[in-house]
Design an enzyme around this catalytic site. Structure first.
Site, PDB file in Angstrom:
ATOM      1  N   SER A 325      32.251  41.920  17.217  1.00 41.81           N
ATOM      2  CA  SER A 325      32.066  43.496  17.617  1.00 41.81           C
ATOM      3  C   SER A 325      32.398  44.307  16.419  1.00 41.81           C
ATOM      4  O   SER A 325      33.243  44.048  15.731  1.00 41.81           O
ATOM      5  CB  SER A 325      32.985  44.004  18.773  1.00 41.81           C
ATOM      6  OG  SER A 325      32.840  45.117  18.930  1.00 41.81           O
ATOM      7  N   TYR A 352      40.730  43.089  22.490  1.00 39.50           N
ATOM      8  CA  TYR A 352      39.292  42.617  22.336  1.00 39.50           C
ATOM      9  C   TYR A 352      39.050  42.553  20.684  1.00 39.50           C
ATOM     10  O   TYR A 352      38.540  41.567  20.396  1.00 39.50           O
ATOM     11  CB  TYR A 352      38.310  43.698  23.173  1.00 39.50           C
ATOM     12  CG  TYR A 352      37.032  43.661  22.963  1.00 39.50           C
ATOM     13  CD1 TYR A 352      36.202  42.960  23.748  1.00 39.50           C
ATOM     14  CD2 TYR A 352      36.149  44.341  21.920  1.00 39.50           C
ATOM     15  CE1 TYR A 352      34.867  42.891  23.690  1.00 39.50           C
ATOM     16  CE2 TYR A 352      34.924  44.146  21.642  1.00 39.50           C
ATOM     17  CZ  TYR A 352      34.120  43.702  22.553  1.00 39.50           C
ATOM     18  OH  TYR A 352      32.776  43.567  22.403  1.00 39.50           O
ATOM     19  N   LYS A 356      38.046  39.528  18.410  1.00 35.56           N
ATOM     20  CA  LYS A 356      36.867  39.327  17.673  1.00 35.56           C
ATOM     21  C   LYS A 356      37.063  39.268  16.056  1.00 35.56           C
ATOM     22  O   LYS A 356      36.272  38.635  15.410  1.00 35.56           O
ATOM     23  CB  LYS A 356      35.935  40.489  17.749  1.00 35.56           C
ATOM     24  CG  LYS A 356      35.565  40.836  19.199  1.00 35.56           C
ATOM     25  CD  LYS A 356      34.356  39.983  19.863  1.00 35.56           C
ATOM     26  CE  LYS A 356      33.994  40.070  21.122  1.00 35.56           C
ATOM     27  NZ  LYS A 356      33.013  39.090  21.390  1.00 35.56           N
ATOM     28  N   THR A 387      24.660  47.848  27.966  1.00 33.20           N
ATOM     29  CA  THR A 387      24.875  46.757  28.822  1.00 33.20           C
ATOM     30  C   THR A 387      25.703  46.766  30.094  1.00 33.20           C
ATOM     31  O   THR A 387      26.522  47.924  29.799  1.00 33.20           O
ATOM     32  CB  THR A 387      25.304  45.554  27.973  1.00 33.20           C
ATOM     33  OG1 THR A 387      26.709  45.781  27.517  1.00 33.20           O
ATOM     34  CG2 THR A 387      24.530  45.222  26.842  1.00 33.20           C
TER      35      THR A 387
HETATM   36  N1  LIG Z   1      27.077  45.861  24.351  1.00 31.02           N
HETATM   37  C1  LIG Z   1      27.803  46.205  23.299  1.00 31.02           C
HETATM   38  O1  LIG Z   1      27.561  47.313  22.789  1.00 31.02           O
HETATM   39  C2  LIG Z   1      28.459  45.190  22.626  1.00 31.02           C
HETATM   40  C3  LIG Z   1      29.216  45.645  21.309  1.00 31.02           C
HETATM   41  C4  LIG Z   1      30.029  44.679  20.619  1.00 31.02           C
HETATM   42  C5  LIG Z   1      30.222  43.582  20.996  1.00 31.02           C
HETATM   43  N2  LIG Z   1      29.428  43.013  22.143  1.00 31.02           N
HETATM   44  C6  LIG Z   1      29.788  41.699  22.425  1.00 31.02           C
HETATM   45  O2  LIG Z   1      28.271  41.260  22.887  1.00 31.02           O
HETATM   46  C7  LIG Z   1      28.577  40.217  23.735  1.00 31.02           C
HETATM   47  C8  LIG Z   1      27.826  40.435  24.974  1.00 31.02           C
HETATM   48  O3  LIG Z   1      28.135  41.611  25.719  1.00 31.02           O
HETATM   49  P1  LIG Z   1      27.291  42.574  26.663  1.00 31.02           P
HETATM   50  O4  LIG Z   1      27.650  43.878  26.264  1.00 31.02           O
HETATM   51  O5  LIG Z   1      26.088  42.173  26.871  1.00 31.02           O
HETATM   52  O6  LIG Z   1      28.080  42.217  27.982  1.00 31.02           O
HETATM   53  P2  LIG Z   1      27.860  41.838  29.363  1.00 31.02           P
HETATM   54  O7  LIG Z   1      26.443  42.796  29.860  1.00 31.02           O
HETATM   55  O8  LIG Z   1      29.022  42.167  30.261  1.00 31.02           O
HETATM   56  O9  LIG Z   1      27.468  40.589  29.299  1.00 31.02           O
HETATM   57  C9  LIG Z   1      28.421  39.551  29.265  1.00 31.02           C
HETATM   58  C10 LIG Z   1      28.036  38.125  29.545  1.00 31.02           C
HETATM   59  O10 LIG Z   1      29.255  37.138  29.426  1.00 31.02           O
HETATM   60  C11 LIG Z   1      29.505  36.549  30.714  1.00 31.02           C
HETATM   61  N3  LIG Z   1      30.796  36.314  30.962  1.00 31.02           N
HETATM   62  C12 LIG Z   1      31.978  37.284  31.023  1.00 31.02           C
HETATM   63  N4  LIG Z   1      33.088  36.453  31.429  1.00 31.02           N
HETATM   64  C13 LIG Z   1      32.640  35.306  31.435  1.00 31.02           C
HETATM   65  C14 LIG Z   1      33.443  34.101  31.834  1.00 31.02           C
HETATM   66  N5  LIG Z   1      34.681  34.290  31.912  1.00 31.02           N
HETATM   67  N6  LIG Z   1      32.641  32.856  31.765  1.00 31.02           N
HETATM   68  C15 LIG Z   1      31.287  32.755  31.546  1.00 31.02           C
HETATM   69  N7  LIG Z   1      30.858  33.930  31.151  1.00 31.02           N
HETATM   70  C16 LIG Z   1      31.374  35.221  30.990  1.00 31.02           C
HETATM   71  C17 LIG Z   1      28.755  37.451  31.659  1.00 31.02           C
HETATM   72  O11 LIG Z   1      28.752  36.983  32.824  1.00 31.02           O
HETATM   73  P3  LIG Z   1      28.894  37.713  34.282  1.00 31.02           P
HETATM   74  O12 LIG Z   1      27.616  38.431  34.442  1.00 31.02           O
HETATM   75  O13 LIG Z   1      29.185  36.466  35.222  1.00 31.02           O
HETATM   76  O14 LIG Z   1      30.173  38.424  34.132  1.00 31.02           O
HETATM   77  C18 LIG Z   1      27.786  37.901  30.880  1.00 31.02           C
HETATM   78  O15 LIG Z   1      26.487  36.904  31.157  1.00 31.02           O
HETATM   79  C19 LIG Z   1      30.085  40.102  23.987  1.00 31.02           C
HETATM   80  O16 LIG Z   1      30.652  38.960  23.273  1.00 31.02           O
HETATM   81  C20 LIG Z   1      30.388  41.280  23.686  1.00 31.02           C
HETATM   82  O17 LIG Z   1      31.896  41.370  23.127  1.00 31.02           O
HETATM   83  C21 LIG Z   1      28.566  43.892  22.815  1.00 31.02           C
END
Ligand SMILES: NC(=O)c1ccc[n+]([C@@H]2O[C@H](COP(=O)([O-])OP(=O)(O)OC[C@H]3O[C@@H](n4cnc5c(N)ncnc54)[C@H](OP(=O)(O)O)[C@@H]3O)[C@@H](O)[C@H]2O)c1
Length: 480
Positions: A325, A352, A356, A387
């Protein structure tokens, strides 16, 4: 009626060239006039599949609705298009020739009465467009692109925080995509494992990689969501090669059991995407006694990747993609403070970002340690994408930035590129955003000393086996 004919020869087997062109959404990558191309109907490409292609024409942009009228895999496809100004029929044939495939492209325009009288004048412009588009297709299919390098101009921007942060928004994606090369690599037979595919970036990556023909194993914790995602991918892409694994990745026992199942199945893994993640606003401990951010964001991908190394090695040239991130830029690596021991002073965003940052350090370590094993290890950050994770964990941030956020597919684009593009396999140890290597440090004083890196790697290496969770928790508490 105006007819354009172009013939090109590309150094690709006929089935690969056909598969790339038959998915007409790829026009966005090779047709100089295409501004947007979407598949309108769900399912595998078949007679009746419809695409909407928006093209830039001298008279302005126009929408052309294409329908697959004939399909003879892998030798011929006919697409009939309708627009306000003309009807078009594209007949594309593919034939094996020595060293590749000969593609014969014929576009037959039928102009409406308004434009018909001008069609003679337009002929030379159309010829030029046709030649340029086919040259673009040839370049896309020949698929010889250099790996991107960290560039000096961007380096200047790296010292300016505001412009750098602006690139996290949709603006960064729009800016980046102007320079991107097509991805025409054939993903059929490539086995890719993505964690956290139920929503957000993992879900968007899974859909796009499935559309491109990859064979997927999707790890999710919720069996109901998992079943729905598998059905959705089949419905949308026609890809039947999607396996589901259920695991709560914040629990190391689940990580170990998952790894064991995958190892005993013995299927090589070409791409591992460690994507699952969450930002916990309140300090949580897992049932194994580990602080949840540490467990899910660092210990879990660390353990899973190490355990799956034999399957990565078995794939030949594998890729590991760790989703980190931009938040990590705010934190310096500190093994002592990697895990928050108590709720006092706990900050979800800090926990967090620290995890990371540590995963980035691990990424670089593996990249150099595994060079001889044929495993490329990189990290990416998606910028800021709209998201479910962002909506629920950062509601205020979401409310303020909503209009500037990327879509999940835009945020996931770099994951897809890293998994799919041929040239991406030449990179290792990099942090990427918008398909470009990025600086690892943005703020003064956030660069860790080599000794701290060594300490982290030792800490992770010593990390207690999961059958002794109390030891693990103790180690966390006394880290450093
Ligand atoms: N969106 C952004 O702007 C952003 C920015 C920087 C980094 N990121 C990184 O991108 C990645 C994806 O994030 P996202 O924004 O797409 O978030 P998201 O929509 O919340 O998706 C996260 C995914 O991880 C799964 N997950 C969470 N806890 C889990 C657990 N204990 N065991 C198995 N699966 C689990 C969730 O499953 P459930 O549906 O069951 O909860 C979901 O499939 C993450 O690593 C996040 O840190 C995102």
């Amino acid at each position: 009626m105006t007819i354009l004919r172009e013939v090109i020869t590309v150094k690709r087997p006929v089935d690969e060239a056909f598969a790339y062109v038959a998915d007409f959404t790829t026009t966005i990558e090779w047709d100089a006039t295409a501004l947007k191309a979407v598949k309108v109907t769900p399912g595998a490409i078949a007679v009746g599949t419809r695409f909407l292609v928006t093209c830039a024409m001298p008279v302005g942009s126009i929408d052309i609705e294409y329908t697959v009228a004939e399909l003879e895999i892998p030798n011929r496809i006919v697409l009939s298009g309708k627009s306000k100004l003309f009807d078009i029929e594209d007949t594309i044939t593919f034939a094996t020739v020595s060293g590749g495939t000969k593609i014969n492209y014929q576009a037959e325009f039928k102009f409406g009465p308004l434009v018909g009288s001008l069609s003679g004048m337009m002929q030379s412009g159309l010829d030029k467009m046709g030649r340029e588009s086919l040259a673009g297709l040839k370049k896309a299919l020949n698929n010889r692109f250099p790996a991107p390098k960290y560039d000096g101009a961007a380096n200047v921007a790296d010292r300016l925080i505001i412009p750098k942060l602006a690139r996290f928004t949709r603006h960064g994606y729009t800016r980046g995509r102007k320079h991107w090369n097509p991805i025409s690599a054939d993903l059929r037979g490539k086995h890719m494992l993505i964690t956290g595919a139920s929503t957000g970036l993992g879900h968007a990556s899974a859909l796009e990689l499935a559309r491109r023909g990859a064979e997927l194993t999707l790890v999710m914790r919720n069996p109901i969501k998992a079943k729905a995602v598998k059905a959705e991918i089949l419905r949308e892409t026609g890809n039947e090669n999607v396996a589901i694994e259920i695991a709560d990745l914040s629990l190391l026992a689940h990580v170990d059991a998952l790894a064991e199942r995958l190892l005993s199945a013995g299927r090589p893994i070409d791409v591992l995407v460690n994507n699952a993640g969450a930002l916990y606003n309140e300090r949580l401990e897992t049932s194994e006694g580990l602080e949840a951010s540490f467990a899910l964001l660092l210990a879990s991908p660390y353990r899973l990747t190490l355990a799956l190394k034999p399957l990565l090695q078995a794939a030949g040239r594998a890729r590991v993609i760790n989703v980190v991130s931009g938040g990590m830029y705010s934190q310096k690596l500190s093994v002592k403070n990697l895990v928050s021991d108590t709720s006092d002073g706990y900050s979800g965003s800090v926990a967090y970002a620290k995890a990371k940052r540590a995963l980035m350090v691990v990424t670089r370590h593996w990249a150099s340690a595994w060079r001889g094993d044929g495993i490329a290890v990189n990290a990416m950050h998606p910028g800021w994408a709209d998201t479910p994770g962002v909506q629920t964990s950062l509601p205020l941030f979401h409310a303020i930035t909503r209009f500037a956020l990327r879509s999940p597919a835009e945020g996931a684009d770099t994951i897809v590129w890293m998994a799919a593009a041929t040239e991406a396999s030449k990179l290792s140890g990099q942090l990427l955003l918008d398909r470009e290597p990025q600086t690892l440090y943005l703020l003064r004083g956030t660069q860790e000393a080599p000794a701290e890196r060594k300490k982290l790697l030792q800490f992770m290496e010593d990390f207690a086996p999961v059958d002794a969770p109390n030891d693990a928790a103790q180690k966390q508490a006394h880290a450093g």
